[in-house]
Design a protein around this motif. Structure first.
Motif, PDB file in Angstrom:
ATOM      1  N   ASN A 144       0.821  -1.207   0.000  1.00  0.00           N
ATOM      2  CA  ASN A 144       0.000   0.000   0.000  1.00  0.00           C
ATOM      3  C   ASN A 144       0.858   1.261   0.000  1.00  0.00           C
ATOM      4  O   ASN A 144       0.548   2.231  -0.693  1.00  0.00           O
ATOM      5  N   LEU A 204      -5.785   1.966   5.194  1.00  0.00           N
ATOM      6  CA  LEU A 204      -6.251   0.984   4.217  1.00  0.00           C
ATOM      7  C   LEU A 204      -5.841  -0.422   4.629  1.00  0.00           C
ATOM      8  O   LEU A 204      -6.649  -1.363   4.566  1.00  0.00           O
ATOM      9  N   ASN A 209      -7.999  -1.563   7.553  1.00  0.00           N
ATOM     10  CA  ASN A 209      -9.363  -1.912   7.138  1.00  0.00           C
ATOM     11  C   ASN A 209      -9.397  -3.267   6.437  1.00  0.00           C
ATOM     12  O   ASN A 209     -10.300  -4.078   6.680  1.00  0.00           O
TER      13      ASN A 209
END
Length: 182
Positions: free
Chosen positions: A102, A161, A164
């Protein structure tokens, strides 16, 4: 076999070779190959339709100068879609659950956006560092705070992110474990 719930996020390997390389290159095999015909089969037609749809959705709000980003944004969108769909298959690994993946995607795109904004509209980009109507005594502190928040934005969004995705996978793991235990 005694495994923890977080073992699902470790990169699987086969004969000591990490399978992340295969899961990262597999989506490239689904892309159309070069051919001298316009439309070769139904899969190519579906892929071209999807690419046109994504490009149209991404580029509609932008002016003509922004259309030079169409190729990289469409490629990124299709890449992310394919590797996330690959993670739905059983016994596979989703690379986007890793913080390194990410951040590797977030940082260059954030930097490109920041530098493009500073190059094309420097006054508008720098105006975001100081809200309108700020008292004179607060100006230095607000500029430092806004600059810090701008610089840590890709790290914060990448961590969010990842958290999650990890929470979603853990929830699925817990529910499936409870279901099989019942």
């Amino acid at each position: 076999m005694n495994m923890s719930f977080f073992d699902q996020f470790s990169s699987p390997s086969f004969l000591g070779i990490p399978l992340i390389l295969i899961s990262m290159t597999f989506p490239a095999l689904l892309l159309p190959s070069l051919d001298n015909r316009w439309i070769t089969n139904r899969l190519s037609t579906l892929q071209l339709w999807l690419i046109n749809l994504i490009t149209k959705q991404l580029m509609t709000p932008l002016d003509k100068k922004g259309h030079k980003w169409a190729l990289i944004l469409t490629s990124l969108m299709i890449f992310l879609l394919l590797i996330n769909l690959l993670g739905l298959l059983p016994y596979t690994f989703t690379p986007t659950t890793q913080l390194s993946m990410n951040l590797a995607l977030a940082f260059p795109l954030w930097l490109a956006t920041l530098l493009t904004g500073l190059r094309n509209q420097p006054s508008a980009s720098l105006a975001h560092l100081l809200p309108e109507g700020t008292p004179t005594l607060l100006i230095p502190a607000l500029i430092l705070i806004e600059t810090t928040s701008l610089l840590i934005r890709p790290l914060a969004l990448g961590v969010r992110l990842t958290a999650n995705l990890t929470a979603g996978h853990l929830l699925i793991q817990l529910i499936s474990t409870a279901t099989t235990a019942l």
